[in-house]
Design a protein around this motif. Structure first.
Motif, mmCIF file in Angstrom:
data_model
loop_
_atom_site.group_PDB
_atom_site.id
_atom_site.type_symbol
_atom_site.label_atom_id
_atom_site.label_comp_id
_atom_site.label_asym_id
_atom_site.label_seq_id
_atom_site.Cartn_x
_atom_site.Cartn_y
_atom_site.Cartn_z
ATOM 1 N N ALA A 69 0.936 -1.210 -0.021
ATOM 2 C CA ALA A 69 -0.054 -0.071 -0.141
ATOM 3 C C ALA A 69 0.888 1.154 -0.097
ATOM 4 C CB ALA A 69 -1.059 -0.187 1.129
ATOM 5 N N ASP A 70 1.240 1.709 -0.992
ATOM 6 C CA ASP A 70 2.249 2.830 -1.252
ATOM 7 C C ASP A 70 1.513 4.261 -1.062
ATOM 8 O OD1 ASP A 70 4.606 1.215 -2.256
ATOM 9 O OD2 ASP A 70 3.183 0.596 -3.604
ATOM 10 N N THR A 71 2.016 5.032 -0.380
ATOM 11 C CA THR A 71 1.492 6.213 0.252
ATOM 12 C C THR A 71 2.230 7.346 0.011
ATOM 13 O OG1 THR A 71 0.327 4.439 1.804
ATOM 14 C CG2 THR A 71 0.063 7.150 1.944
ATOM 15 N N PHE A 72 1.762 8.615 -0.283
ATOM 16 C CA PHE A 72 2.477 9.966 -0.080
ATOM 17 C C PHE A 72 1.505 10.782 0.438
ATOM 18 C CE2 PHE A 72 0.051 9.523 -4.016
ATOM 19 C CZ PHE A 72 -0.367 10.660 -4.054
ATOM 20 N N VAL A 73 2.109 12.000 0.991
ATOM 21 C CA VAL A 73 1.405 12.962 1.561
ATOM 22 C C VAL A 73 1.185 14.149 0.579
ATOM 23 C CG1 VAL A 73 1.335 14.559 3.562
ATOM 24 C CG2 VAL A 73 1.955 12.379 3.895
ATOM 25 N N VAL A 74 -0.015 14.531 0.500
ATOM 26 C CA VAL A 74 -0.043 15.845 -0.611
ATOM 27 C C VAL A 74 -1.037 17.010 0.317
ATOM 28 C CG1 VAL A 74 -2.435 14.901 -1.368
ATOM 29 C CG2 VAL A 74 -0.935 16.514 -2.785
ATOM 30 N N GLY A 75 -0.822 18.144 -0.334
ATOM 31 C CA GLY A 75 -1.662 19.570 0.257
ATOM 32 C C GLY A 75 -1.334 20.594 -0.584
ATOM 33 N N ASP A 76 -1.873 21.668 -0.377
ATOM 34 C CA ASP A 76 -1.735 23.158 -1.026
ATOM 35 C C ASP A 76 -1.511 22.544 -2.396
ATOM 36 O OD1 ASP A 76 -1.747 24.399 1.286
ATOM 37 O OD2 ASP A 76 0.232 24.510 1.629
ATOM 38 N N MET A 77 -2.470 21.972 -3.256
ATOM 39 C CA MET A 77 -2.261 21.753 -4.663
ATOM 40 C C MET A 77 -3.095 22.619 -5.334
ATOM 41 S SD MET A 77 -3.087 18.048 -5.955
ATOM 42 C CE MET A 77 -2.989 17.608 -7.665
ATOM 43 N N PHE A 78 -2.562 23.566 -6.062
ATOM 44 C CA PHE A 78 -3.337 24.626 -7.063
ATOM 45 C C PHE A 78 -2.744 24.893 -8.250
ATOM 46 C CE2 PHE A 78 -0.836 27.644 -5.042
ATOM 47 C CZ PHE A 78 -0.641 27.185 -3.656
ATOM 48 N N LEU A 79 -3.236 25.302 -9.265
ATOM 49 C CA LEU A 79 -3.011 26.100 -10.445
ATOM 50 C C LEU A 79 -3.418 27.464 -10.496
ATOM 51 C CD1 LEU A 79 -3.398 22.852 -11.605
ATOM 52 C CD2 LEU A 79 -2.776 23.874 -13.788
ATOM 53 N N SER A 80 -2.509 28.174 -11.156
ATOM 54 C CA SER A 80 -2.802 29.616 -11.131
ATOM 55 C C SER A 80 -2.822 30.054 -12.837
ATOM 56 C CB SER A 80 -1.995 30.781 -10.719
ATOM 57 O OG SER A 80 -1.943 30.303 -9.176
ATOM 58 N N LYS A 81 -3.738 30.829 -13.146
ATOM 59 C CA LYS A 81 -3.752 31.228 -14.665
ATOM 60 C C LYS A 81 -2.648 32.471 -14.808
ATOM 61 C CE LYS A 81 -6.684 33.738 -17.951
ATOM 62 N NZ LYS A 81 -8.078 34.324 -18.138
ATOM 63 N N GLY A 82 -1.879 32.352 -15.693
ATOM 64 C CA GLY A 82 -1.024 33.431 -16.141
ATOM 65 C C GLY A 82 0.439 33.098 -15.865
ATOM 66 N N ASN A 83 1.497 33.958 -16.260
ATOM 67 C CA ASN A 83 2.936 33.535 -16.252
ATOM 68 C C ASN A 83 3.305 34.061 -14.716
ATOM 69 O OD1 ASN A 83 3.802 32.433 -18.672
ATOM 70 N ND2 ASN A 83 2.876 34.142 -19.701
ATOM 71 N N GLY A 84 2.999 33.503 -13.587
ATOM 72 C CA GLY A 84 3.632 33.904 -12.568
ATOM 73 C C GLY A 84 2.971 32.852 -11.276
ATOM 74 N N ARG A 85 3.790 33.059 -10.351
ATOM 75 C CA ARG A 85 3.457 31.917 -9.297
ATOM 76 C C ARG A 85 2.586 32.790 -8.140
ATOM 77 N NH1 ARG A 85 5.754 29.954 -4.327
ATOM 78 N NH2 ARG A 85 7.608 31.217 -4.702
#
Length: 874
Positions: A663-679
Motif C-alpha cells: 500500500a504505497d502512500t504519499f502526503v499531499v496538500g496545497d495543490m493548486f494551479l494559477s492562470k497566467g505567467n506567475g506563481r
C-alpha cells in the motif's frame, strides 16, 4: 659490287650538296642529292630559331620597362637610347649585383651593390626520414627488420635535432619520421630530451603492432622546448603508445596525437607523469582498451597543470577510466564532442569505473590552479555496453592513491577516497548521458568536499536515472557552503538524476528546470508574483478539497500550519479544472506540497497536468520525495496546449515505482494551479480564491498599542489585566499582540472581534472558510477553561464565524475549538457551510475569538493574533 669500305674517303671541304645518296621511298630505291634531303630539316630548324629570337626580342622589350633591367654590361646599357635618364639597371658581377642609374644616353653612375651567394637547397635533405630507407619492410612478416629500421630512423632523426633561436625563443627542430603504408612490428623505443615525430605518409594506412609489456615510445626526459607528434597511425598492443616518465616541469612543449587509433593496450594509450605539462592536443582518434581481455586500462592519463589541454572528436571504449587528468589542474582544459562507451568483463571483475576522472589540486591552496575553465561539453556518455550490476559514475572527482603503482607510472594509480585538495570552475553542459535501467550510480561522484563555482546545464539524460546529480561520500566543507558558492544545474530533458545530491549543503543551487524542488541547496527562481491579473483556477488547499481517483484512500494528516489539512494518499490525488482560456490554451503555474508518508511510503511520485478525455499531457515529471519526511513545495510552469475538451483537465499526483502488493502512500496538500505567467503562492491563493481583496488582510489604523480600525474586544474578567501591547508585522504577517495577566477574582470570558468582512462578494451555493492564525509569544493558556466547538473539537480557545444579513442580523454561526502554541503553523479554522443564508452581496462574515477563565486563576500569556484569511471552498 664494290664494298663501301673499299671506296676512297671524300674530303670535308669537297662536300657541296651535290652528292647523292641511295634512298628508299614507296618500295623503290632511288638516288637523291644530299642538299635536297637536308632542305626540309634546315627549314624547320630555321623556323624554330626565328620563333625563339622573336620571343627573346619580346622578352627584352618587357625587361627594358622594368625598374631593374638586367643588362649584359654597363657599356651596353649606356649605349641603349631607349633607357631614359633616371632609370636604373643591374649588372651581375661575380657574387654581386651592381646597381647603376642612367644619367644620359651615354653615361651612368654607380648606385649600390647587392651581395649574393650561390643557392643551396637546405630543406630538401630534411623533409622526412622514410623508415623504408633504413630497412623497415612493413609487410607484417618481418618484425626484426621493422624494429631495426625504425630504430635506425629514430637515431637519424634524433641526430638531426638543432636548437635555433628566434625572438629569444628556443625551439628544438628535427626531421620527422614518415612511415609508408603497411603493417610494422616494432616498439619499446626510448627518447631522452629530444622531440618525437611519427607520421603516416598516407593517414590510417599504417598499422604498428607493439610488443607486449612495453610502450611504443617512452620519454625519459623533457621533450622541450620541442614537439611530440603522432599523426595518422594505428597502434595495437603493448602497454600503450606514449609514456613520459619525466616528473618535473615541461611547460615549453606541445604534444599532439592526431587521426590515430589506439587499440588493445594493456595499461595506457597516452600517459604523462609531469608536474607541469600543458599543451596536450588529442583529436579525431579512437581508443579501445583491454578491459574485455581482463586488463584495467586508461585511455589518456595526463598529469600536472593541464592548461590548453584539448581532447576532441574522439571515441573511447573498453577502459577502466577513459580520461584521467591532474593533479595540479591549473585551468582551461576542453573535453568536447567525444563518445564515451563503457565496457565490462563481469567474469574477471573488470569494468568501466568512470568515463572521466578529474584529480584536484593538492599542492596549491584554495582555488589556486584548481581547475577554473575546465569544460566537458557536447559529449555522448553511452550506455550500450554497461552492466547494471556494476554501476559507476560518469565523472569522478578524486585524488590518486599513491600507495599503488610505481612513482613514475601515474597510469597505475587508483582513485583514493580521502578528502584533500580543491576543485573549482568546472563547466559541464550540452552532453547526452545514457545508462541502462536501473542505474544506481551518480552522474558525478566527488570525494573532494572543497568544490564550488560549477555550471552543469542543458544536459540530456536517457535510460536509467542516476541516483544523484552529484554525490559527496565525504560530505561538504562548511566554508565552501555560502551564497557565493554557485552550483547551477539546469537539466531540462530526459530521465534526469532522481536527487540532486545526497542531502549535503552545497551552497546556492539554481535549479532552473525545477528538477529538485525542496532540495536544501535550491533557490526558488520563480518568486511569488504580485500581478493582480493572476487568478487560481484549480485549488486544493486541504485534503478534503482534493479529489481522488477510483480506489484511492486518504487520511487527514498534520500540515505545516498546525492543523490536519494535508492528506496521506494511497492512489491518485487530483484537482479538476476547466481551461480558463476556453480551449485555446495558455500559460499556467502549478504548485503542490509533497512529502513521504509515515508508513508504506513511496520514494517518488508523478506529477502531471492532463486532459483525461483524450490523454493530452501539458506536463509530466517525476518528483523524488525528501528522505527526511519534510514537505517540499513543487512549483513549475505549465503551457496548456489548445484542446477541444476544455472542461476535462486534471492536475494530478500519483505513485511512481509502486511495489506490487504494498500500500504505497504519499502526503499531499496545497495543490493548486494559477492562470497566467506567475506563481501565486499559498497566501495569495488564500487571498484571491473567492474574491477576497488583499486589503482585507491588512491591519490598518491604530497606534502602536491600539486595536486596528474596526477591531474590538470585551469581557475582561475581574482581577485580570488585558491590554494591547503592540500592532505590527513580523515575518509571519500582520498581527495584534495581547497580554493577559493578573489573578482573576471572578469568572468571565474575553471576546475579540476583527472588522466585519463586508467587502466580499458572496455567491449563492458556495461555502466560505475563515482561517485565523494565533501564536503564543510567552506563557500559555493553561488558565483558560476547555471549550467545545460546533464540530465537537476541543481546546482552550473558540473561534466562531457568523454570516450576517445586510441588516446586521445573524444568519448562521459555526465554530471550532483549539489550543494555540508558539508555532505560527497553528490555525483556527471554521466553515460557514450555510451558503443559503447569504441573500445578497451586502451579506457578510464576522468572526470572533473567545477565551473563558474561571475565578482564582493566574494569567501569564502574551500572544499574537494575525489578520484573518477568508476563501471560498466550493
Amino acid at each position: 659490287m664494290v664494298k663501301i669500305t673499299n671506296l676512297d674517303l671524300l674530303d670535308d671541304d669537297a662536300i657541296d650538296g651535290t652528292e647523292t645518296l641511295p634512298v628508299v621511298k614507296g618500295g623503290k630505291s632511288w638516288r637523291a642529292r644530299l642538299a635536297d634531303l637536308a632542305a626540309p630539316m634546315v627549314a624547320a630548324a630555321t623556323a624554330a630559331r626565328d620563333a625563339t629570337l622573336a620571343l627573346l626580342a619580346s622578352t627584352q622589350a618587357v625587361a627594358a620597362t622594368l625598374p631593374y633591367p638586367n643588362y649584359a654590361s654597363t657599356a651596353a646599357a649606356q649605349a641603349d637610347t631607349l633607357l631614359f635618364a633616371g632609370r636604373q639597371y643591374t649588372v651581375l658581377s661575380g657574387q654581386q649585383i651592381l646597381i647603376y642609374t642612367k644619367n644620359s644616353p651615354t653615361a651612368s653612375s654607380f648606385f649600390g651593390v647587392i651581395p649574393t651567394q650561390s643557392y643551396v637547397d637546405r630543406l630538401k635533405s630534411r623533409v622526412a626520414i622514410p623508415t623504408v630507407d633504413y630497412g623497415a619492410i612493413g609487410d607484417g612478416a618481418h618484425a626484426v627488420a621493422d624494429q631495426a629500421g625504425l630504430a635506425a630512423a629514430i637515431a637519424a632523426s634524433a641526430a638531426s635535432v638543432n636548437t635555433p633561436i628566434a625572438n629569444q625563443v628556443l625551439i628544438k627542430q628535427h626531421i620527422p619520421i614518415v612511415l609508408e603504408p603497411g603493417v610494422y612490428d616494432a616498439g619499446g623505443f626510448t627518447f631522452n630530451n629530444v622531440p618525437i615525430n611519427f607520421q603516416a605518409r598516407v593517414p590510417n594506412t599504417v598499422v604498428i603492432r607493439n610488443p607486449d609489456g612495453v610502450y611504443f615510445a617512452t620519454h625519459t626526459g623533457s621533450a622541450g622546448p620541442g614537439h611530440v607528434r603522432f599523426d595518422g597511425l594505428i597502434f595495437s598492443g603493448g602497454l600503450g603508445v606514449y609514456n613520459s616518465t619525466h616528473t618535473g616541469t615541461n611547460a615549453t612543449w606541445q604534444a599532439e596525437f592526431l587521426n590515430c587509433g589506439f587499440y588493445n593496450y594493456t595499461e595506457c594509450a597516452i600517459g604523462n607523469n609531469g608536474a607541469d605539462s600543458p599543451f596536450l592536443h588529442v583529436k579525431n582518434s579512437r581508443f579501445g582498451g583491454g578491459v574485455a581481455s581482463g586488463n584495467q586500462t586508461i585511455g589518456i592519463c595526463w598529469g600536472g597543470y593541464v592548461d590548453e589541454l584539448v581532447i576532441e572528436d574522439c571515441y573511447f571504449g573498453g577502459n577502466s577510466y577513459h580520461i584521467a587528468i591532474g593533479p595540479r589542474l591549473s585551468g582551461h582544459a576542453v573535453i568536447t564532442r567525444c563518445y564515451f562507451q563503457g565496457g565490462n568483463n563481469a567474469g574477471l571483475g573488470m569494468r568501466t569505473l568512470a568515463d572521466i576522472w578529474i584529480k584536484p589540486n593538492t599542492t596549491d591552496s584554495g582555488e589556486t590552479n584548481s581547475g577554473h575553465g575546465i569544460y566537458v561539453t557536447y559529449n555522448k556518455f553511452g550506455g550500450e555496453l554497461l552492466d547494471t550490476a556494476y554501476p559507476g559514475p560518469r565523472i569522478l572527482i578524486a585524488n590518486e592513491d599513491t600507495t599503488t603503482g610505481a612513482p613514475t607510472r601515474r597510469q597505475q594509480y587508483k582513485p583514493a577516497t580521502n578528502d584533500a585538495g580543491s576543485m573549482s570552475g568546472l563547466h559541464i553542459f550540452g552532453n547526452k548521458v545514457g545508462q541502462p535501467s536501473p542505474w544506481s550510480a551518480p552522474f558525478i561522484r566527488s570525494y573532494i568536499s572543497n568544490i564550488r563555482y560549477w555550471r552543469v546545464n542543458t544536459n540530456v539524460f536517457v535510460g536509467g536515472n542516476n541516483s544523484y546529480a552529484i554525490e559527496f561520500p565525504n560530505g561538504r566543507s562548511g566554508n565552501y557552503s555560502n551564497n557565493n558558492n554557485l552550483f547551477q544545474f539546469d537539466d531540462t530533458a530526459g530521465s534526469a538524476p532522481l536527487l540532486f545530491t545526497n542531502g549535503v549543503q552545497l551552497g546556492r543551487l539554481e535549479d532552473l528546470s525545477g528538477r529538485w524542488p525542496g532540495d536544501v541547496n535550491a533557490v526558488q527562481l520563480v518568486p511569488v508574483s504580485d500581478d493582480p491579473t493572476l487568478a487560481p483556477v484549480a485549488v486544493g488547499l486541504s485534503g478534503y478539497e482534493i479529489g481522488y481517483g477510483s480506489g484511492t484512500t486518504s487520511v487527514a494528516v498534520a500540515d505545516p500550519y498546525g492543523t490536519t489539512d494535508y492528506a496521506a494518499v494511497t492512489g491518485l490525488a487530483l484537482v479538476g479544472f476547466t481551461d480558463p482560456y476556453g480551449g485555446a490554451g495558455g500559460a499556467m503555474f502549478a504548485e503542490v506540497s509533497l512529502s513521504k508518508a509515515a508508513s508504506n511510503s513511496l520514494s517518488y511520485v508523478v506529477v502531471d497536468v492532463v486532459n483525461y478525455a483524450n490523454s493530452t499531457y501539458a506536463v509530466q515529471k517525476t518528483v523524488a520525495l525528501p528522505a527526511n519526511g519534510s514537505p517540499v513545495k513543487v512549483t513549475f510552469p505549465v503551457l496548456l496546449p489548445p484542446n477541444a475538451s476544455p472542461g476535462t483537465w486534471q492536475f494530478r499526483v500519483y505513485g511512481s515505482g509502486i511495489v506490487a502488493g504494498s500500500a504505497d502512500t504519499f502526503v499531499v496538500g496545497d495543490m493548486f494551479l494559477s492562470k497566467g505567467n506567475g506563481r501565486l503562492g499559498r497566501a495569495k491563493v488564500l487571498e484571491r480564491f473567492g474574491g477576497v481583496q488583499p486589503a482585507n488582510r491588512r491591519l490598518v489604523g491604530g497606534a502602536a498599542a491600539t486595536l486596528p480600525n474596526g477591531w474590538s474586544m470585551s469581557g475582561t474578567p475581574a482581577g485580570a489585566t488585558i491590554t494591547v501591547t503592540k500592532v505590527g508585522t513580523d515575518k509571519y504577517g500582520d498581527f495584534v499582540e495581547f497580554s493577559h495577566t493578573g489573578t482573576t477574582t471572578g469568572s468571565g470570558g474575553w471576546v475579540l472581534r476583527p472588522a466585519p468582512q463586508k467587502s466580499m462578494s458572496y455567491e449563492a451555493g458556495s461555502n466560505y472558510r475563515c482561517i485565523w492564525p494565533v501564536r503564543i509569544i510567552s506563557g500559555d493558556f493553561s488558565a483558560a477553561t476547555t471549550q467545545t466547538g460546533y464540530d465537537g473539537s476541543s481546546g482552550k480557545l473558540t473561534m466562531q464565524v457568523g454570516s450576517y444579513s445586510a441588516a446586521d442580523g445573524l444568519l448562521v454561526q459555526r465554530g471550532i475549538a483549539f489550543t494555540p502554541n508558539s508555532t505560527f503553523a497553528l490555525y483556527g479554522r471554521t466553515l460557514t457551510e450555510g451558503a443559503a443564508y447569504f441573500h445578497n452581496a451586502a451579506d457578510y462574515l464576522w468572526p470572533l475569538l473567545n477565551i473563558n477563565y474561571a475565578s482564582g486563576v493566574t494569567l501569564n500569556t502574551v500572544f499574537r493574533v494575525y489578520a484573518p484569511i477568508f476563501n471560498r471552498t466550493k
